[in-house]
Design an enzyme around this catalytic site. Sequence first.
Site, PDB file in Angstrom:
ATOM      1  CB  ALA A 594      -7.516  21.636  23.838  1.00  0.00           C
ATOM      2  CG  LEU A 596      -4.568  24.272  28.331  1.00  0.00           C
ATOM      3  CD1 LEU A 596      -3.331  24.897  27.690  1.00  0.00           C
ATOM      4  CD2 LEU A 596      -4.220  23.615  29.656  1.00  0.00           C
ATOM      5  N   GLY A 648      -0.126  11.213  14.849  1.00  0.00           N
ATOM      6  CA  GLY A 648      -1.439  11.862  14.752  1.00  0.00           C
ATOM      7  C   GLY A 648      -1.453  13.274  15.289  1.00  0.00           C
ATOM      8  CE  LYS A 666      -5.603  26.421  18.010  1.00  0.00           C
ATOM      9  NZ  LYS A 666      -4.590  25.345  18.004  1.00  0.00           N
ATOM     10  N   GLY A 781      -5.799  17.483  21.163  1.00  0.00           N
ATOM     11  CA  GLY A 781      -6.155  16.073  21.352  1.00  0.00           C
ATOM     12  C   GLY A 781      -7.634  15.950  21.673  1.00  0.00           C
TER      13      GLY A 781
END
Length: 800
Positions: A594, A596, A648, A666, A781
Amino acid sequence: MKILKFGGKSLANGKGIQTAIQIIKNKATQQENIAVVLSARGNATDELLEMLGKASRKESYHEQLSAFKAYQGQIDRSLDFAEEFTILENLFQGVSLLGDYSEKIKDQVVSQGEIISAKLVTNLLKKEGVNAHFTDTRILIKTDDAFGNARPLDVISRKNIINHFKSHNGNTVNIVTGFIGSNQHNETTTFGRNGSNYTAALLANFLDAEELQNYTHVDGIFTANPELVSDAKKIEALSFNEANELANFGANILHAKTIVPLIEKNIPLRILNTFNSADNGTIITQKTTTKGIKSISVLDNVALVNLEGRGLLGKIGVDARIFKTLGENGINVSIISQGSSERGIGVVINADEASKAIVALEREFENDFYTKDVNKISVMDDVAVISIVGQDLSEFHKPYTALIKNQIVPILFNNTVSGKNVSLVVKKSQLHKAANVIHGQVFGISKKINIAVFGKGLVGGTLLDQIIKSKQDILDKNNIKLNVFAVADSKHVYLDKDGIANDWKSGFEYEKTAYTLQQIIDYAKANHLENLIAVDTTASKEFVHNYINLVNNGFDLVSANKVANTVAYSFYEELRIQLKKHQKNYLYETNVGAGLPLIDTIKLLHKSGEKIKKIRGVFSGSLSYLFNTFSVEEIPFSTVLQQAAAKGYTEPDAREDLSGNDVARKLLILARELDLKHELSDITIQNLLPAHLQSIRLEQFIKNITDLDQTYKLIKANQQKNHVLRYVGDLSTETGTLEVKLISVPENCALGQIKGSDSIFEIYTEAYAEQPLVIQGAGAGAAVTARGVFGDILRLTEKL
Ligand code: ASP
Ligand code: MG
């Protein structure tokens, strides 16, 4: 004394003429010593020329003439222009019979516009109680015989004007015809288009005026034409020298020759707006502003004529022949450009003289064609010239680079040696965008970034909210204007070139239309949107097929979508070839970890030559949560899985996480970052699901979820003491292996210590050989992903 000059728009029926009368009256009432020079009213000169043209082609001009009479007579019915109208009728009739006219006739025709104008204004002022006096410059200003472009005879004109003003002085307000004069045989002459300004300057010079106030329909001189560049700013003050540079390049208020009489007597020229009396306009004086003025001006009715041929190399006298030929045909050259190899010579001329120029040049160079010294004379008539006045060459790379980044490649450019003046020839279709790009760059005015967001789901929606919230701040701090002009889901788009509404959700609902990608590209083109960024926040497998098309059409790319980087390597490579070719960027920091700063760090290490030996880590937020929790709590694996789903943290079908594919993707992205040409199939993936749960329906899977418990209970129990489970991606450049697997690590090592749904990346390099470089934090997220995408957008804006 002050000379006032009113242009045609300031004298048009309605608000124009009313305001002009009020301005003159106010000054007269306040005992200001003024003289007023007038243009023809409205579009009179254009209309007269049109009618003349019609007459000479033996077409009917009568209807237009009636309309002309009605318009000119409308304001003051007590005046009749029988004399002027009769002259016009007779001239047109004559021309119509002959089917031709001379410059001399033309001057007689157009001069009526100024005469009518000055007579009318005189009469209106008289009615207002002003002691106005109609002053016909055909009697006062004597000129040579160059009809259509006459030159005043200084001594006699000066004497006449001074004498006239001696006899009509005190509280008399002279209302003077602009533009016109007469030769020594008392035949009417004119000073050329916009010549009233010249008349006003002459008068100011002859009468030693303290100021020339030129009333126009604009607030003054702008850094660029506001109709072309909405960010253009008014210039408060500039010097005659600077104004001269502008005048040479098309700032149509100022003729270079207009300025000369003013410079001679050091008379300030003020450009004012009739329709905006509050503004004190632009003042032009002898003083040079310390910083130097900058402005962008445009010539859009030009053509580029090109001579090519090997024989031009080193041949003496070619340029002279070009200029001589053009000169003999009355064609003015505004720019010349020549390569040092002299294989080609380009000249910029007025568009409507292009065919004439070609014919003349072909005749002149006929022999050179035979000898093959010249092999081509061509013309491009869909071009425009943009001049950056006050542009220092040492800084020219900035606007130039900005143009290239916006896919505008100038056809040629050229600079003046002294004037700090760079001119560029561009395609006319790119003029609008080019002028805006250059203007923004030259004036350091906020850079506008035009963004299209594809996908308005959790990440896309959060991103839009974040942009809306920070927009003003970014403008204030960084001088960057983020303008989201398109929001699209898979079927519909909401477009607004000026930026979507803050309440973009309802904006989308009300404004959405079905779309094809081409329509969005066309919309950006049609609205000349510069600095384009396409943001992909979808997870779509199809959308990535648009990437190359977007890049070809001038978009930079920001993507949270992993697909483009994980499909076949051939696509990965092709996309990068296209990016390079079009000098575009593609940022995708959020593809792994995400927000980072992982990809950026790896890129930097790799680029700097630091050998990366190994990357290992927990790449998946959901699997992180799963094993962090399961490792330390005495509960069944299925219970943890259900908890994760409830929070979630997992995909709707948790098997997508458990399959290991997401982690593998990834890992592949990181590997390719290191120039390892791998495919997804090269990765050894440990699927966390037993075969029988892998392909059943979702409900079935949920029912049988406890099937997982026994396996993981055993795996956990079989670890060494003080160890925990982690699902990791592991890449080793030394062994060439790419693995995604469940491992057991000491609970006190970096991997063992992570909590919640954090991601962690350990990067081992030559320098970080024992202790890896560790990047750790929330790796999933919507909020952090959107933040990461936003970060990419901002990073791009620095490159644009
Ligand atoms: N009426 C003439 C023209 O339109 C002169 C002027 O307006 O200055 O060119
Ligand atoms: Mg005019």
